[in-house]
Scaffold this motif. Structure first.
Motif, PDB file in Angstrom:
ATOM      1  N   THR A  21      -2.191  -2.021   1.142  1.00 20.51           N
ATOM      2  CA  THR A  21      -2.701  -2.299   2.504  1.00 20.51           C
ATOM      3  C   THR A  21      -2.781  -2.257   3.765  1.00 20.51           C
ATOM      4  N   LYS A  25      -3.969   1.214   6.456  1.00 18.60           N
ATOM      5  CA  LYS A  25      -4.028  -0.099   7.968  1.00 18.60           C
ATOM      6  C   LYS A  25      -3.473   0.230   9.135  1.00 18.60           C
ATOM      7  N   ASP A  77      -7.654  -6.652   7.297  1.00 17.64           N
ATOM      8  CA  ASP A  77      -8.661  -5.695   6.993  1.00 17.64           C
ATOM      9  C   ASP A  77      -9.768  -6.443   8.480  1.00 17.64           C
ATOM     10  N   SER A  83     -13.445  -0.366   8.015  1.00 18.63           N
ATOM     11  CA  SER A  83     -13.277  -1.686   7.186  1.00 18.63           C
ATOM     12  C   SER A  83     -13.104  -1.045   6.148  1.00 18.63           C
ATOM     13  N   LEU A  84     -12.278  -1.525   5.071  1.00 20.38           N
ATOM     14  CA  LEU A  84     -12.121  -1.137   3.900  1.00 20.38           C
ATOM     15  C   LEU A  84     -12.671  -1.648   2.741  1.00 20.38           C
ATOM     16  N   LEU A 151     -10.749  -2.061  -0.522  1.00 17.32           N
ATOM     17  CA  LEU A 151     -10.251  -2.644  -0.801  1.00 17.32           C
ATOM     18  C   LEU A 151     -10.333  -2.910  -2.529  1.00 17.32           C
TER      19      LEU A 151
END
Length: 226
Positions: A21, A25, A77, A83-84, A151
């Protein structure tokens, strides 16, 4: 933007969830590895559960410690663009449920790799196959909801990797048999730069060594013939 320090153990799938993540990101972070068999006191002081990952968030004059990979990932996130998680509340809740389901698959995969007998390893492999079959029915491909990472993907990819390495050692475990979309998911994950950067370079070898070093692991005992 705060600064971030991720406390990690090299082979831990839960840490890799948060590392993927962070990498996806493009959030700068520092990483520090600990030995889970010899946890330093400073780590135990930080981590209420004594587990990794831990994310230390330094924001101005305050330092906040976050733990549990799902919590860490959702925080990351929320503070970054794109956004995931889905915008729809019901679908977002379903994704959170699937993230929890991925944690159950991590447990099955670990039990499969560390089981003391062939029969127990096969039993856990079958349990994991059953869970992945449920995911197969919902999986859009190449990732959980299509072309965009979510996610759910960052939570599940680490268990796909470790399961694949276990099946490499003992093909008869056949966890991916009859699951073409899950196989394609694993293959797509391997091509992601965020996944490549999320792990130590020799993770596969470390994972195999971990199983091989366990005197009670039937899978580990098969390494000489794989």
């Amino acid at each position: 933007m705060p600064t971030f320090k991720l406390i990690s153990a090299a082979t831990c799938p839960f840490v890799q969830r948060s590392a993927i993540t962070l990498e996806h990101k493009q959030v700068p972070y520092e990483i520090e590895f600990i030995d889970l068999d010899d946890k330093p006191q400073w780590f135990l002081d930080l981590s209420p559960l004594g587990k990794v990952p831990v994310l230390v968030v330094q924001e101005d004059e305050r330092a906040i410690v976050l733990f549990e990979s799902a919590v860490i990932n959702e925080y990351l996130d929320e503070i970054t663009p794109d956004s995931l998680l889905p915008a729809d509340p019901l679908v977002r809740a379903r994704h959170r449920a699937m993230i929890e389901f991925a944690s159950a698959m991590v447990a099955d995969s670990w039990r499969m790799g560390t089981a003391s007998t062939r029969e127990a390893a096969i039993e856990h492999a079958q349990a994991l196959h059953g869970k992945l079959a449920r995911v197969e029915a919902e999986l859009v491909g190449p990732f959980f909801t299509g072309d965009k990472l979510s996610l759910v993907d960052t939570a599940t990819i680490p268990v796909l990797l470790r399961t694949f390495w276990t099946v490499e050692i003992v093909p008869e475990l056949a966890v991916f048999e009859g699951l073409p979309k899950v196989r394609a998911w694993h293959a797509a994950a391997l091509e992601l730069e965020s996944v490549k950067r999320s792990a130590v370079p020799n993770l596969r070898e470390l994972y195999r060594a971990y199983l091989g070093d366990r005197a009670d692991s039937w899978v580990g005992s098969q390494l000489g013939s794989s």
